[in-house]
Scaffold this active site. Structure first.
Site, PDB file in Angstrom:
ATOM      1  N   ASP A  72       0.822  -1.211   0.000  1.00 30.94           N
ATOM      2  CA  ASP A  72       0.000   0.000   0.000  1.00 30.94           C
ATOM      3  C   ASP A  72       0.862   1.270   0.000  1.00 30.94           C
ATOM      4  O   ASP A  72       1.952   1.292   0.558  1.00 30.94           O
ATOM      5  CB  ASP A  72      -0.884  -0.052   1.260  1.00 30.94           C
ATOM      6  CG  ASP A  72      -2.112   0.830   1.144  1.00 30.94           C
ATOM      7  OD1 ASP A  72      -2.339   1.413   0.073  1.00 30.94           O
ATOM      8  OD2 ASP A  72      -2.842   0.939   2.150  1.00 30.94           O
ATOM      9  N   HIS A  73       0.341   2.319  -0.601  1.00 35.10           N
ATOM     10  CA  HIS A  73       0.995   3.633  -0.622  1.00 35.10           C
ATOM     11  C   HIS A  73       2.486   3.574  -0.943  1.00 35.10           C
ATOM     12  O   HIS A  73       3.329   4.007  -0.163  1.00 35.10           O
ATOM     13  CB  HIS A  73       0.740   4.380   0.695  1.00 35.10           C
ATOM     14  CG  HIS A  73      -0.578   5.117   0.649  1.00 35.10           C
ATOM     15  ND1 HIS A  73      -0.730   6.328   0.027  1.00 35.10           N
ATOM     16  CD2 HIS A  73      -1.790   4.777   1.115  1.00 35.10           C
ATOM     17  CE1 HIS A  73      -1.999   6.700   0.112  1.00 35.10           C
ATOM     18  NE2 HIS A  73      -2.670   5.775   0.767  1.00 35.10           N
TER      19      HIS A  73
ATOM     20  N   GLU B 131      -3.157   0.043  -8.443  1.00 37.20           N
ATOM     21  CA  GLU B 131      -4.043   1.121  -8.004  1.00 37.20           C
ATOM     22  C   GLU B 131      -3.275   2.440  -7.998  1.00 37.20           C
ATOM     23  O   GLU B 131      -2.116   2.483  -7.583  1.00 37.20           O
ATOM     24  CB  GLU B 131      -4.571   0.835  -6.587  1.00 37.20           C
ATOM     25  CG  GLU B 131      -5.378   1.993  -5.997  1.00 37.20           C
ATOM     26  CD  GLU B 131      -6.226   1.589  -4.795  1.00 37.20           C
ATOM     27  OE1 GLU B 131      -6.933   0.564  -4.880  1.00 37.20           O
ATOM     28  OE2 GLU B 131      -6.166   2.289  -3.772  1.00 37.20           O
TER      29      GLU B 131
ATOM     30  N   HIS C 274     -10.061   4.735   0.688  1.00 32.55           N
ATOM     31  CA  HIS C 274      -9.018   4.552   1.704  1.00 32.55           C
ATOM     32  C   HIS C 274      -9.523   5.079   3.043  1.00 32.55           C
ATOM     33  O   HIS C 274     -10.493   5.808   3.090  1.00 32.55           O
ATOM     34  CB  HIS C 274      -7.749   5.321   1.332  1.00 32.55           C
ATOM     35  CG  HIS C 274      -6.979   4.677   0.213  1.00 32.55           C
ATOM     36  ND1 HIS C 274      -5.635   4.869   0.034  1.00 32.55           N
ATOM     37  CD2 HIS C 274      -7.379   3.833  -0.768  1.00 32.55           C
ATOM     38  CE1 HIS C 274      -5.226   4.176  -1.026  1.00 32.55           C
ATOM     39  NE2 HIS C 274      -6.270   3.555  -1.535  1.00 32.55           N
TER      40      HIS C 274
ATOM     41  N   LYS D   6      -9.156   8.559  10.237  1.00 35.19           N
ATOM     42  CA  LYS D   6      -8.975   7.137  10.526  1.00 35.19           C
ATOM     43  C   LYS D   6      -9.932   6.666  11.606  1.00 35.19           C
ATOM     44  O   LYS D   6     -10.073   7.291  12.651  1.00 35.19           O
ATOM     45  CB  LYS D   6      -7.537   6.888  11.014  1.00 35.19           C
ATOM     46  CG  LYS D   6      -6.468   7.292  10.029  1.00 35.19           C
ATOM     47  CD  LYS D   6      -6.266   6.245   8.971  1.00 35.19           C
ATOM     48  CE  LYS D   6      -5.276   6.753   7.922  1.00 35.19           C
ATOM     49  NZ  LYS D   6      -5.107   5.833   6.825  1.00 35.19           N
TER      50      LYS D   6
END
Ligand code: ZN
Length: 472
Positions: free
Chosen positions: A149-150, A256, A331, A298
């Site tokens: 991810d990221h 992605e 996300h 978050k």
């Protein structure tokens, strides 16, 4: 096919046979081990009296296990909706697998970013192997993906590719110059010096594009100039990362593009331009994570106008469908209970949702109930760390609203986890906690109360899936 092993508890769902050996996950005083009734190539561990082998849960043994049972190897997403079950600790996968039961969503069971790994002291290899052993423990054979991810560097992407990751989330946000506040004159001047200005003007400026379900979109000359200046670096970087991975893996991966951590919401025109230009460079986009309007903090619910969100989502999905049918990715998707019905209504099967923080908070619920004093220590420590740990997260926590943990009775502790402010304080400190001695204590409590932990994860993430309309 039972296995009896003195001093160890056998996870019954894991018991399988391969190449003439029984294989199972077991738990003993030293923690979890992989048991083989006779040694097999590729596995290393300690030989025991019955001729078997007790293997530590290392990435090397996980790789050998994937060789033995290919369905434990990460794979590309099939069509349909997908869901990321990130796990900061490395013990949540069996609960995630249980949440999946009866759903029609394809799971990503290994999903952490470079930033998260540097906070927790974990690695891509360790995150993947924890997911593999967790899936094996639960007897899961339905397939899963692994998301690096990221990714902000191509080297990190290639490292994950080498390890067997199948889903690569490119984060090109370092390649976005600040142009939003420049005067129109300056934007046009800079655009005129862009090497592809003529070609892009010809193709987009003052042109209509018809998107079914959305209508016509139109690029004014100024808007085109602004978008080109802002996103050229993004497109270059994403295309370079994609082709570097492709050279290594062929077509066997999902890619992605995440622009969710940029300053302003992603407009339909920006989305259209970025993906169209990437496609011109032979990039197959599997999903796009736009920056949505409102605030996606978050592990708490969405703050913002739901009707604006719905309108934006509908536009992004229409463009994704018009450009070939990739997913729109959400996300910070933990606990966004007011948004899931919108995905259900507007996105069809074209969505991906990423969660991670919420599984850590479920772990803290277990601790609050089983070991209140440890929970108080974690809360105190998280408060101390807050000023520093919040730095890279977008939060609106009001510290003046936080209760003092010493003043709370044992029964009030779990309720801290349902209030937004303490919840965020506890959430952002995960890295500091997991790297400290408290992290060791936390893991011990989770192992002792594993059934409770997994049952809670099943309920909590199952609720996410139900509201998304993919379960029950
Ligand atoms: Zn993100």
């Amino acid at each position: 096919m039972g296995i009896e092993l003195r001093g160890f508890e056998v996870y019954e769902r894991s018991v399988r046979e391969a190449r003439g050996a029984k294989v199972a996950l077991v738990k003993g005083p030293v923690g979890k081990r992989l048991y083989l009734s006779s040694p097999l190539e590729g596995f290393s561990g300690e030989e025991i009296g019955d001729g078997g082998l007790l293997c530590p849960l290392t990435p090397e043994n996980a790789a050998a296990l994937m060789g033995l049972f290919p369905e434990l190897r990460p794979q590309r997403l099939p069509g349909g909706p997908s869901f990321g079950f990130g796990d900061r600790i490395g013990l949540a996968t069996p609960g995630h697998v249980r949440a999946l039961r009866g759903s029609r969503v394809f799971p990503v069971l290994a999903q952490q970013s470079v930033r998260e790994n540097s906070r927790t002291g974990r690695t891509f290899a360790g995150v993947l192997s924890d997911a593999v052993f967790g899936a094996f423990q639960e007897g899961y054979t339905g397939g899963f993906a692994a998301d690096a991810d990221h990714l902000k560097s191509i080297d990190d992407a290639l490292e994950a590719a080498e390890l067997g990751y199948t889903f690569f989330t490119c984060d090109p946000s370092d390649h976005i110059p600040k142009v939003d506040r420049l005067p129109e004159r300056e934007i046009k001047r800079r655009f005129s010096t862009h090497p592809r200005a003529g070609e892009l003007r010809e193709e987009y400026a003052d042109k209509n594009f018809y998107i079914p379900g959305l209508g016509r979109i139109w690029f004014s000359e100024t808007e085109l100039a602004r978008i080109v200046l802002k996103y050229s670096g993004v497109i270059d970087f994403a295309a370079r990362m994609y082709h570097a991975i492709k050279e290594k893996l062929g077509d066997g991966f999902d890619f992605e593009v995440s622009i969710d951590e940029t300053e302003s919401p992603t407009s339909p025109l920006e989305h259209f331009f970025i993906v169209r230009e990437l496609q011109k460079r032979d990039v197959e986009v599997s999903s796009l994570a736009p920056r949505f309007s409102g605030s996606l903090e978050k592990a708490v619910d969405y703050k913002g106008d739901l009707e604006v969100f719905r309108r934006d989502l509908r536009a992004h999905v229409a463009i994704a469908r018009a450009l070939g049918g990739y997913r729109i990715s959400l996300h910070s998707g933990s606990d966004k209970f007011s948004l899931y019905p919108l995905f259900k209504q507007e996105a069809g099967d074209l969505f991906h949702v990423k969660t991670a923080g919420t599984s850590y908070l479920v772990a803290l619920e277990v601790v609050a109930e089983a070991e209140p004093e440890l929970f108080r220590e974690i809360y105190r420590f998280s408060l101390e760390r807050f000023a520093e740990d919040r730095a890279t997260y977008h939060l609106s926590t009001d510290l003046s609203r936080l209760p003092d943990p010493s003043a709370l009775g044992d029964t009030g502790l779990a309720s801290l986890l349902s209030e937004p402010d303490p919840r965020q304080v506890l959430h952002v400190a995960y890295g500091s906690v997991l790297r400290s001695e408290l992290g060791e204590d936390l893991r011990k409590v989770l192992l002792e109360h594993e059934e409770d932990y997994h049952a809670r994860l099943e309920r909590h993430l199952g609720r996410h899936l139900e509201l998304l309309g993919v379960k029950g």
